[in-house]
Motif scaffolding. Structure first.
Motif, PDB file in Angstrom:
ATOM      1  N   LEU A   3      21.407  -8.604  -8.057  1.00  0.00           N
ATOM      2  CA  LEU A   3      22.339  -8.421  -6.952  1.00  0.00           C
ATOM      3  C   LEU A   3      21.766  -7.485  -5.896  1.00  0.00           C
ATOM      4  O   LEU A   3      21.919  -7.711  -4.689  1.00  0.00           O
ATOM      5  N   ILE A   4      21.068  -6.445  -6.343  1.00  0.00           N
ATOM      6  CA  ILE A   4      20.474  -5.490  -5.399  1.00  0.00           C
ATOM      7  C   ILE A   4      19.400  -6.162  -4.557  1.00  0.00           C
ATOM      8  O   ILE A   4      19.394  -6.067  -3.327  1.00  0.00           O
ATOM      9  N   PHE A   5      18.460  -6.857  -5.204  1.00  0.00           N
ATOM     10  CA  PHE A   5      17.362  -7.490  -4.457  1.00  0.00           C
ATOM     11  C   PHE A   5      17.847  -8.653  -3.603  1.00  0.00           C
ATOM     12  O   PHE A   5      17.232  -8.974  -2.588  1.00  0.00           O
ATOM     13  N   TYR A   6      18.958  -9.280  -4.007  1.00  0.00           N
ATOM     14  CA  TYR A   6      19.522 -10.360  -3.191  1.00  0.00           C
ATOM     15  C   TYR A   6      20.164  -9.809  -1.920  1.00  0.00           C
ATOM     16  O   TYR A   6      20.178 -10.477  -0.881  1.00  0.00           O
ATOM     17  N   SER A   7      20.703  -8.591  -1.990  1.00  0.00           N
ATOM     18  CA  SER A   7      21.459  -8.022  -0.873  1.00  0.00           C
ATOM     19  C   SER A   7      20.586  -7.252   0.104  1.00  0.00           C
ATOM     20  O   SER A   7      20.923  -7.155   1.288  1.00  0.00           O
ATOM     21  N   VAL A   8      19.487  -6.672  -0.370  1.00  0.00           N
ATOM     22  CA  VAL A   8      18.661  -5.808   0.477  1.00  0.00           C
ATOM     23  C   VAL A   8      17.793  -6.649   1.401  1.00  0.00           C
ATOM     24  O   VAL A   8      17.176  -7.629   0.949  1.00  0.00           O
ATOM     25  N   PRO A   9      17.698  -6.320   2.699  1.00  0.00           N
ATOM     26  CA  PRO A   9      16.836  -7.078   3.622  1.00  0.00           C
ATOM     27  C   PRO A   9      15.368  -7.013   3.214  1.00  0.00           C
ATOM     28  O   PRO A   9      14.894  -6.003   2.681  1.00  0.00           O
ATOM     29  N   GLY A  10      14.644  -8.093   3.480  1.00  0.00           N
ATOM     30  CA  GLY A  10      13.243  -8.170   3.082  1.00  0.00           C
ATOM     31  C   GLY A  10      12.362  -7.151   3.763  1.00  0.00           C
ATOM     32  O   GLY A  10      11.441  -6.606   3.144  1.00  0.00           O
ATOM     33  N   PHE A  11      12.629  -6.856   5.047  1.00  0.00           N
ATOM     34  CA  PHE A  11      11.769  -5.898   5.742  1.00  0.00           C
ATOM     35  C   PHE A  11      11.945  -4.499   5.166  1.00  0.00           C
ATOM     36  O   PHE A  11      10.991  -3.715   5.115  1.00  0.00           O
ATOM     37  N   TRP A  12      13.172  -4.163   4.700  1.00  0.00           N
ATOM     38  CA  TRP A  12      13.398  -2.842   4.116  1.00  0.00           C
ATOM     39  C   TRP A  12      12.664  -2.714   2.781  1.00  0.00           C
ATOM     40  O   TRP A  12      12.076  -1.673   2.477  1.00  0.00           O
ATOM     41  N   ILE A  13      12.698  -3.797   1.974  1.00  0.00           N
ATOM     42  CA  ILE A  13      11.948  -3.797   0.714  1.00  0.00           C
ATOM     43  C   ILE A  13      10.463  -3.605   0.992  1.00  0.00           C
ATOM     44  O   ILE A  13       9.780  -2.833   0.307  1.00  0.00           O
ATOM     45  N   GLY A  14       9.958  -4.307   2.016  1.00  0.00           N
ATOM     46  CA  GLY A  14       8.546  -4.166   2.361  1.00  0.00           C
ATOM     47  C   GLY A  14       8.185  -2.738   2.744  1.00  0.00           C
ATOM     48  O   GLY A  14       7.162  -2.197   2.305  1.00  0.00           O
ATOM     49  N   LEU A  15       9.019  -2.113   3.554  1.00  0.00           N
ATOM     50  CA  LEU A  15       8.750  -0.738   3.967  1.00  0.00           C
ATOM     51  C   LEU A  15       8.817   0.223   2.782  1.00  0.00           C
ATOM     52  O   LEU A  15       7.993   1.144   2.673  1.00  0.00           O
ATOM     53  N   MET A  16       9.789   0.027   1.891  1.00  0.00           N
ATOM     54  CA  MET A  16       9.911   0.909   0.734  1.00  0.00           C
ATOM     55  C   MET A  16       8.732   0.741  -0.232  1.00  0.00           C
ATOM     56  O   MET A  16       8.267   1.718  -0.842  1.00  0.00           O
ATOM     57  N   LEU A  17       8.246  -0.485  -0.370  1.00  0.00           N
ATOM     58  CA  LEU A  17       7.064  -0.699  -1.216  1.00  0.00           C
ATOM     59  C   LEU A  17       5.840  -0.015  -0.623  1.00  0.00           C
ATOM     60  O   LEU A  17       5.006   0.533  -1.363  1.00  0.00           O
ATOM     61  N   ILE A  18       5.726  -0.030   0.702  1.00  0.00           N
ATOM     62  CA  ILE A  18       4.616   0.667   1.352  1.00  0.00           C
ATOM     63  C   ILE A  18       4.727   2.174   1.119  1.00  0.00           C
ATOM     64  O   ILE A  18       3.734   2.841   0.785  1.00  0.00           O
ATOM     65  N   VAL A  19       5.934   2.715   1.275  1.00  0.00           N
ATOM     66  CA  VAL A  19       6.146   4.152   1.073  1.00  0.00           C
ATOM     67  C   VAL A  19       5.799   4.552  -0.354  1.00  0.00           C
ATOM     68  O   VAL A  19       5.139   5.584  -0.590  1.00  0.00           O
ATOM     69  N   LEU A  20       6.220   3.736  -1.339  1.00  0.00           N
ATOM     70  CA  LEU A  20       6.020   4.104  -2.737  1.00  0.00           C
ATOM     71  C   LEU A  20       4.578   3.893  -3.190  1.00  0.00           C
ATOM     72  O   LEU A  20       3.924   4.822  -3.688  1.00  0.00           O
ATOM     73  N   PHE A  21       4.055   2.666  -3.014  1.00  0.00           N
ATOM     74  CA  PHE A  21       2.764   2.329  -3.608  1.00  0.00           C
ATOM     75  C   PHE A  21       1.570   2.654  -2.712  1.00  0.00           C
ATOM     76  O   PHE A  21       0.448   2.759  -3.212  1.00  0.00           O
ATOM     77  N   SER A  22       1.788   2.814  -1.422  1.00  0.00           N
ATOM     78  CA  SER A  22       0.681   3.130  -0.521  1.00  0.00           C
ATOM     79  C   SER A  22       0.671   4.593  -0.114  1.00  0.00           C
ATOM     80  O   SER A  22      -0.367   5.261  -0.190  1.00  0.00           O
ATOM     81  N   VAL A  23       1.825   5.095   0.314  1.00  0.00           N
ATOM     82  CA  VAL A  23       1.888   6.467   0.831  1.00  0.00           C
ATOM     83  C   VAL A  23       1.978   7.481  -0.304  1.00  0.00           C
ATOM     84  O   VAL A  23       1.192   8.433  -0.364  1.00  0.00           O
TER      85      VAL A  23
END
Length: 257
Positions: free
Chosen positions: A74-94
């Motif tokens: 439900l969480i991944f279905y509701s969250v916008p794709g661009f926000w997921i992309g930015l959060m993945l960059i913050v976590l795994f890259s930054v």
């Protein structure tokens, strides 16, 4: 203008891009492999994890694994794709520094052979995950619902009464029949993945058709935009034909005679 464009198209020409100073067909040919690779990996991951999680949910319906995965879906279905992309960059890259934040390869590294493949794979992890997570949630929920529906039918009770193991019943009888709507939806989602690739490729600076279409809109390069839309339409048609063949393999009753 329309007649002129159709005349050029009949001769195999998609026109010329003044912004890139090169033929549109040549420009699209440069960007197409990146998009097909990204989309193929994203759709494969979405189907693999979606079906696996949906099967786990169906086999544990009403228990804590089912509820936990349902909340995550439900969480991944509701969250916008661009926000997921930015959060993945913050976590795994930054924060962690495990994966690159964008691009298709390390600029100036000059990798070749196996090192080049590994480097490209590392750059694909985050964009593919960003594009796949939304569809993982959909396929997991759909697989769960379909498996529970199939499990209540008479032929499943007959297979169980014959003494087949629960694993054999779940994989060979329930799951195989439950895959029909999943594959149908995957074919319908191919066009949506193309649309989602525009956002993901822009966020991750991935050199593909989605980013090319976005740049063409911003720069009013209509020849390139028309070429991208035409090619995407052909890809959707081809994928739907492949899905029809796959469904005929999964259920011989719907094969064309």
């Amino acid at each position: 203008q329309l007649l002129a464009y159709l005349g050029n198209l009949a001769q195999g020409s998609l026109g010329f891009s003044p912004r890139y100073n090169m033929p549109v067909a040549e420009l699209i040919a440069q960007r197409l492999p990146g998009t097909l690779l990204l989309m193929g990996l994203s759709l494969s991951l979405a189907l693999l994890f979606g079906i696996a999680l949906g099967t786990l949910m169906a086999l544990n319906a009403g228990r804590w694994p089912d509820r936990l995965i349902s909340v995550g879906s439900l969480i991944f279905y509701s969250v916008p794709g661009f926000w997921i992309g930015l959060m993945l960059i913050v976590l795994f890259s930054v924060k962690l520094g495990w994966l690159p934040s964008g691009g298709a390869e390390t600029i100036g590294a000059g990798y070749s052979g196996l090192d080049g493949v590994v480097d490209k794979a590392r750059h694909m992890v985050l964009p593919a995950a960003s594009l796949a997570l939304f569809y993982v949630a959909i396929y997991a929920r759909l697989t769960r619902a379909t498996m529970l529906e199939v499990a209540s039918q008479d032929f499943i009770r007959t297979a169980t009464a014959k003494g087949l193991t629960p694993f054999h019943v779940a994989t060979r009888h329930i799951l195989r029949n439950a895959l029909l709507p999943v594959t149908t939806l995957a074919g319908m989602h191919f066009g949506g993945i193309l649309g989602g690739a525009v956002v993901v490729e822009t966020v991750y600076s991935w050199p593909g058709l989605g980013r090319l279409a976005f740049e063409s809109v911003m720069r009013r390069d209509f020849n390139v935009l028309l070429g991208v839309l035409l090619l995407c339409s052909l890809l959707v048609i081809i994928v739907n034909m492949v899905v029809d063949l796959l469904q005929a393999w999964l259920d011989p009753r719907i094969a064309v005679r």
